[in-house]
Design a protein around this motif. Structure first.
Motif, short mmCIF file in Angstrom:
data_model
loop_
_atom_site.label_atom_id
_atom_site.label_comp_id
_atom_site.label_asym_id
_atom_site.label_seq_id
_atom_site.Cartn_x
_atom_site.Cartn_y
_atom_site.Cartn_z
N ASN A 73 26.65 -30.22 10.77
CA ASN A 73 27.45 -29.36 11.88
C ASN A 73 26.81 -29.31 13.01
O ASN A 73 25.66 -29.00 13.34
CB ASN A 73 27.51 -27.86 11.40
N ALA A 74 27.48 -30.07 14.03
CA ALA A 74 26.78 -30.32 15.31
C ALA A 74 26.30 -29.17 16.08
O ALA A 74 25.19 -29.02 16.61
CB ALA A 74 27.89 -31.05 16.34
N ASP A 75 27.29 -28.24 16.02
CA ASP A 75 26.71 -26.83 16.71
C ASP A 75 25.61 -26.01 15.98
O ASP A 75 24.66 -25.93 16.47
CB ASP A 75 27.92 -25.56 16.45
N ASP A 76 25.35 -26.22 14.58
CA ASP A 76 24.21 -25.60 13.99
C ASP A 76 23.23 -26.55 14.29
O ASP A 76 22.19 -26.00 14.56
CB ASP A 76 24.35 -25.65 12.60
N PHE A 77 23.27 -27.86 14.33
CA PHE A 77 22.06 -28.68 14.63
C PHE A 77 21.37 -28.48 16.04
O PHE A 77 20.35 -28.19 16.18
CB PHE A 77 22.65 -30.02 14.37
#
Length: 309
Positions: free
Chosen positions: A296-300
Motif C-alpha cells: 500500500n503506497a500510502d502506508d509505505f
C-alpha cells in the motif's frame, strides 16, 4: 483492522534504517534551509539518491515537487514536506485490479534468484489465500536448490495446502505439468509454482521458464496468469538490476519485495515501481506467515516518514 494496524507498526519499525538514513536529513533540509532554491533541491536530490530511489525516480519526484511549489506559490521550505510525500506516493500507486488473480482460476509463478525469500514467499502467499477460502496448491519446481523441496513441503503443511513435488534434480517443467494436471482434476483455485533462480546462467533460466510457460499455455490455457519476481530489499539498486533482467526473460506482472525490515535501502520499492512500471504487489518484513502483505503506497510512504496512519 487490528492486523493492518499491527503490520503498519511493523512497517514503521522495519523501515527504521531507511528512515535514519534519509529522513532526518530531509527534515534538516526542510527546517534548516531559508530558501527554496537550487541548493535546496540539490541537497534533496542527494538524499533521495542515497535512499536508493535512483536518479530517474528522484528526477521525476523533484520535477513534480518543483511544479507543485510553483503552482501553489510556496516560499517556505518547511511547507514542502507534505508535497514531497505526495510526489513520492504519486510514483507508486497499486490498483486493486492488480490482484485479479486471487478471484480467478489462476497459475502464479514466483521467480527470483536464490536467497531472496522466494520459497518462503510461496508458502506465505499460499497460507494467506487459503485463509481467504481459496483452494490452493503449490508446486515445488525449484528442483535444483538443495533443501528447496523440503522447505516448501514444510510451508505447505503449515499452510494446509496441497503440494506437488518430485525428486531433487528432476525436470522443473515436468513438476509444473504434474501440478497443472492435479490442479485441474482437484478443481484448485490457485496454483503457485516455486521456480529455480539461476540468473547467472540466464540462457538456461530463460529456456526453463519458456518450457514452463509453454506447458501452462498448452495444458491450462484458460488459467489467469500471474508472474511475480521476488527481490531482496537489502540489495538496493542490485534488486532493480535483477528485476530488469528477469523482465527480459519473463512477462513480469508484479514484484514481491522481501527483507525490508533489515535494510537502509527501502527507497528501492519506489525506484522499482517508477523505473520499470511494474507494481510492487507484496512486501515482506519478517518471518511469520502474516509478515507478507499487499503493498500500500500510502502506508509505505507514511511509514517511511513515520507520519502515523
Amino acid at each position: 483492522m487490528g492486523e493492518k494496524k499491527g503490520f503498519f507498526r511493523k512497517l514503521v519499525s522495519g523501515l527504521s534504517k531507511t528512515r535514519d538514513n534519509i529522513i532526518s536529513g530531509i527534515d534538516s533540509i526542510f527546517t534548516g534551509s531559508s530558501n527554496i532554491d537550487e541548493d535546496f533541491y540539490e541537497e534533496l536530490e542527494e538524499l533521495l539518491i542515497m535512499a536508493d530511489l535512483g536518479i530517474n525516480t528522484t528526477t521525476a519526484i523533484l520535477e513534480d515537487l518543483k511544479q507543485k511549489v510553483k503552482e501553489l506559490k510556496i516560499k517556505e521550505p518547511k511547507e514542502c514536506k507534505d508535497l514531497l510525500i505526495s510526489s513520492i506516493k504519486g510514483q507508486m500507486e497499486v490498483k486493486e485490479s492488480q490482484y485479479e488473480f486471487e478471484d480467478k482460476k489462476s497459475v502464479v509463478l514466483l521467480i527470483g534468484v536464490n536467497g531472496v525469500g522466494k520459497t518462503t514467499s510461496v508458502g506465505k502467499l499460499a497460507g494467506q489465500l487459503k485463509d481467504k477460502g481459496k483452494k490452493v496448491m503449490v508446486a515445488a519446481a525449484d528442483t535444483f536448490r538443495a533443501g528447496a523441496i523440503e522447505q516448501l513441503t514444510e510451508w505447505a503443511h503449515r499452510a494446509g495446502v496441497d503440494i506437488i513435488a518430485q525428486q531433487e534434480g528432476s525436470d522443473p517443467a515436468a513438476v509444473v505439468y504434474d501440478a497443472v494436471m492435479a490442479a485441474k482434476s482437484r478443481n484448485t483455485d490457485i496454483l503457485i509454482c516455486d521456480t529455480a533462480g539461476r540468473l547467472h546462467n540466464k540462457k538456461n533460466l530463460m529456456e526453463e521458464l519458456r518450457k514452463i510457460n509453454r506447458i501452462i499455455d498448452k495444458e491450462y490455457p484458460e488459467a489467469y496468469r500471474e508472474t511475480l519476481v521476488v527481490l531482496d530489499g537489502t540489495t538496493g539498486q542490485n534488486a532493480l538490476a535483477q528485476a530488469k533482467q528477469f523482465n527480459e526473460v519473463a512477462e513480469i506482472t508484479g514484484i514481491v519485495l522481501t527483507k525490508l525490515d533489515g535494510t537502509a535501502k527501502g527507497g528501492i520499492a519506489i525506484a522499482i515501481q517508477s523505473e520499470l512500471g511494474i507494481p510492487v504487489k507484496y512486501i515482506g518484513i519478517g518471518e511469520s506467515i502474516d509478515d507478507l502483505q499487499k503493498f500500500n503506497a500510502d502506508d509505505f510512504v507514511n511509514a517511511l516518514f513515520d507520519e502515523g496512519e
